[in-house]
Structures are given as structure tokens and as C-alpha cells.
Design an enzyme around this catalytic site. Structure first.
Site, PDB file in Angstrom:
ATOM      1  N   ASP A 197       0.816  -1.225   0.053  1.00  0.00           N
ATOM      2  CA  ASP A 197       0.095  -0.066  -0.146  1.00  0.00           C
ATOM      3  C   ASP A 197       0.846   1.200   0.016  1.00  0.00           C
ATOM      4  O   ASP A 197       0.717   2.096   1.095  1.00  0.00           O
ATOM      5  CB  ASP A 197      -0.817  -0.035   1.156  1.00  0.00           C
ATOM      6  CG  ASP A 197      -1.701  -1.133   1.494  1.00  0.00           C
ATOM      7  OD1 ASP A 197      -2.185  -1.719   0.479  1.00  0.00           O
ATOM      8  OD2 ASP A 197      -2.058  -1.638   2.708  1.00  0.00           O
ATOM      9  N   GLU A 203     -11.162   0.219  -3.129  1.00  0.00           N
ATOM     10  CA  GLU A 203     -10.581   0.738  -2.101  1.00  0.00           C
ATOM     11  C   GLU A 203      -9.330   1.428  -2.551  1.00  0.00           C
ATOM     12  O   GLU A 203      -9.295   1.603  -3.969  1.00  0.00           O
ATOM     13  CB  GLU A 203     -10.068  -0.367  -1.093  1.00  0.00           C
ATOM     14  CG  GLU A 203      -9.152  -1.574  -1.834  1.00  0.00           C
ATOM     15  CD  GLU A 203      -9.072  -2.520  -0.879  1.00  0.00           C
ATOM     16  OE1 GLU A 203      -9.416  -2.543   0.175  1.00  0.00           O
ATOM     17  OE2 GLU A 203      -8.166  -3.323  -1.281  1.00  0.00           O
TER      18      GLU A 203
HETATM   19  O1  FUB Z   1      -2.989  -3.634   3.530  1.00  0.00           O
HETATM   20  C1  FUB Z   1      -4.502  -3.839   3.951  1.00  0.00           C
HETATM   21  C2  FUB Z   1      -5.555  -3.443   3.110  1.00  0.00           C
HETATM   22  O2  FUB Z   1      -5.300  -4.356   1.709  1.00  0.00           O
HETATM   23  C3  FUB Z   1      -5.284  -1.922   2.492  1.00  0.00           C
HETATM   24  O3  FUB Z   1      -5.887  -1.085   3.399  1.00  0.00           O
HETATM   25  C4  FUB Z   1      -6.045  -2.279   1.115  1.00  0.00           C
HETATM   26  O4  FUB Z   1      -6.178  -1.139   0.333  1.00  0.00           O
HETATM   27  C5  FUB Z   1      -5.577  -3.280   0.614  1.00  0.00           C
HETATM   28  O5  FUB Z   1      -4.406  -3.147  -0.025  1.00  0.00           O
END
Ligand code: FUB
Length: 334
Positions: A26, A233
Site C-alpha cells: 500500500d 478501495e
Molecule cells: O493492507 C490492507 C489493505 O489491503 C489495504 O488497506 C487495502 O487497500 C488493501 O491493499
């Protein structure tokens, strides 16, 4: 047992991990005072079984990485913030970001509170690499995951956030939580990411978060069933030649896509894909300019031989064509 030859996948990869001594994911990248700083998640093996809630992403701290420029060795600056030092946070330190205002660095992060609900926190420091001191409470009115800060040319800072499924965004409407809320039906407009301007002190929302609408080429909101294009997301915002580019992950279809608009609040019109699927379930990125060129920061799970919650941050050049369209990247050559 997987029959994938990960050494062959590694050989075909567009780029290699920036660090290999820890797992990182991320990546939110920024240039502060001429150096690239990356604010990633710090992946660990917590021994929790895979589920759609993402409980196996049980991260407990953050490290900051930095590098002189593309191709140079990344430095790990050690622990910048640990969950034990965040009074309101119980578990799951997911994707963070950071901003600089004046001489202070602001580090934004999501975590679950004692009630099991994600909120967003802020921590501050006087160095881009931390350590950061967390505010005692989560940001008022914050929820869900994946905060991303955008500094506009007029000195305003905006915080983008949200993620469905394990990120809990489907349990909110008009910034209110209800356990019975869920994803809209496939034929209804998809849930949008949220954005709010930050207060002058950068510690709170200056306004009620607004829902961002992503439109198709006909000006109609993308539908919840349009899983190849709808927001899931990993919000990110960059500005290129006066236009606002909102990019994001489609989650269960594993693309990084983008949409453009004329305001940081949107609406944004869907334009296409930035990155085809990587090894691992999640895909998450940032986009940043350095010395006149643009770079994509992303992650994959090649180093861990496909373990979806043990990822590695990577960097590659990104091209906007002469129409401002972003050229789609394939993470592995044929
Ligand atoms: O790293 C945990 C979660 O996985 C992140 O918050 C999301 O965007 C995904 O990459």
C-alpha cells in the site's frame, strides 16, 4: 500447493521490490525536499486464516522508506508508529499516507477500534521518517480505511478514504453507520469513496465528508455490479496539467483504474486502467512526480511466493500520453 514458478514470474516482473528484509504494501509516495518518501503498510504473518473481511491483514506498526530517486537503494527508517502507542486503536494498521505542512509531517492511518470499527487517526512529527506521535482520539466522524492526502495548489489539503468489504464502507450512508447497511444492488449506483477538506491544523475534517461519484462516458454513475470499474478501495489523487486524476483499486477484480475531473470533489469520469492485476489478491498504489517524470508505486506478492498478505512495494515509471491518458501497465512481461 501452488504450481506457479515464482522465480520465473520474478524474472518477468516490470520491477523488483524496493526492500526485501520486511514485507511492505500500500505505498503512498511523496517528494519532500527533493527526496522520495514512501509510507507503506508493514505486512506480517499473524497466523490468521484468510477471509473476505481481511482479518489476516493484522499489521501492528509502520515503517517509512525513502530513496534518493528511481533506481537508488531504498532505506528503511525503522518503526515510525506502533499500535501500542495509539490509545484508540486495537488492531489492523492498514494503508497509511502522509503530508507536510510548514515544518510538520502529518501521518494518517486506519485501524480498528475496540468496537471492531475502522477509524482514521493522525500522528505528527518533525521528520518525514517519524517517529510520529498519535493524537489520543481518532479523527472525529472518521470511518473506513485507506486515507490519502492531496495538497492542492491553493494550499488546501483534502483527505480521501474508504473501502468496501473488510474496509466497512458499505455500512455507512451519509456518514452514519448502521449494521444492516450493505452493498447496493448490482443495478444501483456503486458506493463512492469519501473526501473532506482538512482543518488548518490538519487534525480533523473541516467539513462533513462527501461521497465521490464516478461516472461512465455517458455521464451515468458506475453501477455496483460493474465490478471491473467500480470503486473498491485505495483512493489516490494527483493533478496533471490542471486536471484532477482520481485513481483506485477495483478490489475483487484486481485492477488499478482512474477517472478524471475538474474539482477535487469530483465528479470524476472513468478513463481506464493504470495497472493490470498483480500476484496477490490486493492491489494498491500511489502516483507521484519526481524530477519532471511520473512514477507508479504499487505492490505484489511475488517475493512471498503468492502469500496475499505478505507483499512488497515496487516502483515503475508511469506515462501520460499527449491527450493526458495514462498508459496501462502490465506488471509482468509475457
Ligand atoms: O493492507 C490492507 C489493505 O489491503 C489495504 O488497506 C487495502 O487497500 C488493501 O491493499
Amino acid at each position: 500447493m501452488s504450481d506457479v514458478d515464482y522465480s520465473a514470474v520474478k524474472a518477468r516482473a516490470l520491477s523488483q521490490p524496493l526492500v526485501e528484509h520486511i514485507y511492505t504494501a500500500d505505498p503512498s509516495a511523496h517528494v519532500f525536499d527533493g527526496r522520495i518518501y514512501i509510507y507503506p503498510s508493514h505486512d506480517i504473518e499473524a497466523g490468521i486464516a484468510f477471509n473476505d473481511n481481511g482479518d489476516h491483514f493484522a499489521m501492528q506498526d509502520y515503517h517509512v522508506l525513502s530513496l534518493d530517486g528511481p533506481g537508488s537503494k531504498a532505506v528503511d527508517h525503522g518503526v515510525a508508529l506502533h499500535i501500542n502507542d495509539v490509545p484508540w486503536a486495537e488492531r489492523q494498521m492498514w494503508a497509511p499516507d502522509a503530508a507536510k505542512k510548514g515544518d510538520t509531517y502529518y501521518f494518517y492511518f486506519p485501524a480498528k477500534n475496540a468496537a471492531g470499527r475502522f477509524q482514521l487517526g493522525v500522528a505528527t512529527g518533525n521528520s518525514p521518517t517519524g517517529p510520529f506521535k498519535a493524537e489520543p482520539e481518532a479523527m472525529q466522524g472518521s470511518y473506513s480505511i485507506d486515507p490519502a492526502v492531496f495538497a492542492d495548489d491553493d494550499g488546501s489539503y483534502y483527505l480521501y478514504f474508504g473501502g468496501i468489504w473488510g474496509g466497512q464502507l458499505q455500512q455507512y450512508r451519509d456518514n452514519q453507520y448502521a449494521a444492516h447497511y450493505g452493498e447496493p444492488a448490482a443495478t444501483e449506483p456503486a458506493l463512492g469513496p469519501r473526501v473532506a477538506k482538512l482543518t488548518d491544523d490538519m487534525l480533523q475534517f473541516a467539513e462533513a465528508p462527501r461521497e465521490i461519484v464516478i461516472l461512465d462516458q455517458h455521464g451515468k454513475p458506475l453501477l455496483a455490479g460493474d465490478t471491473n470499474r467500480r470503486f473498491f478501495e485505495a483512493s489516490w489523487l494527483h493533478k496533471y496539467q490542471g486536471k484532477y486524476y482520481f485513481s483506485y483499486s477495483t478490489g475483487d477484480t484486481h485492477f488499478i483504474c482512474y477517472a478524471t475531473g475538474d474539482s477535487p470533489y469530483g465528479p470524476f469520469t472513468y478513463q481506464g486502467r493504470i495497472l493490470e492485476p498483480v500476484v496477490g489478491w490486493t492491489t494498491h498504489h500511489s502516483i507521484c512526480q519526481f524530477n519532471g517524470r511520473w512514477y507508479l508505486f504499487y505492490h505484489d506478492s511475488v517475493l512471498s511466493a503468492g502469500v496475499t498478505h505478505l507483499r512488497s512495494v515496487k516502483m515503475t515509471e508511469l506515462q501520460h500520453d499527449d491527450q493526458g491518458r495514462i498508459r496501462t501497465l502490465r506488471p509482468y512481461r509475457d
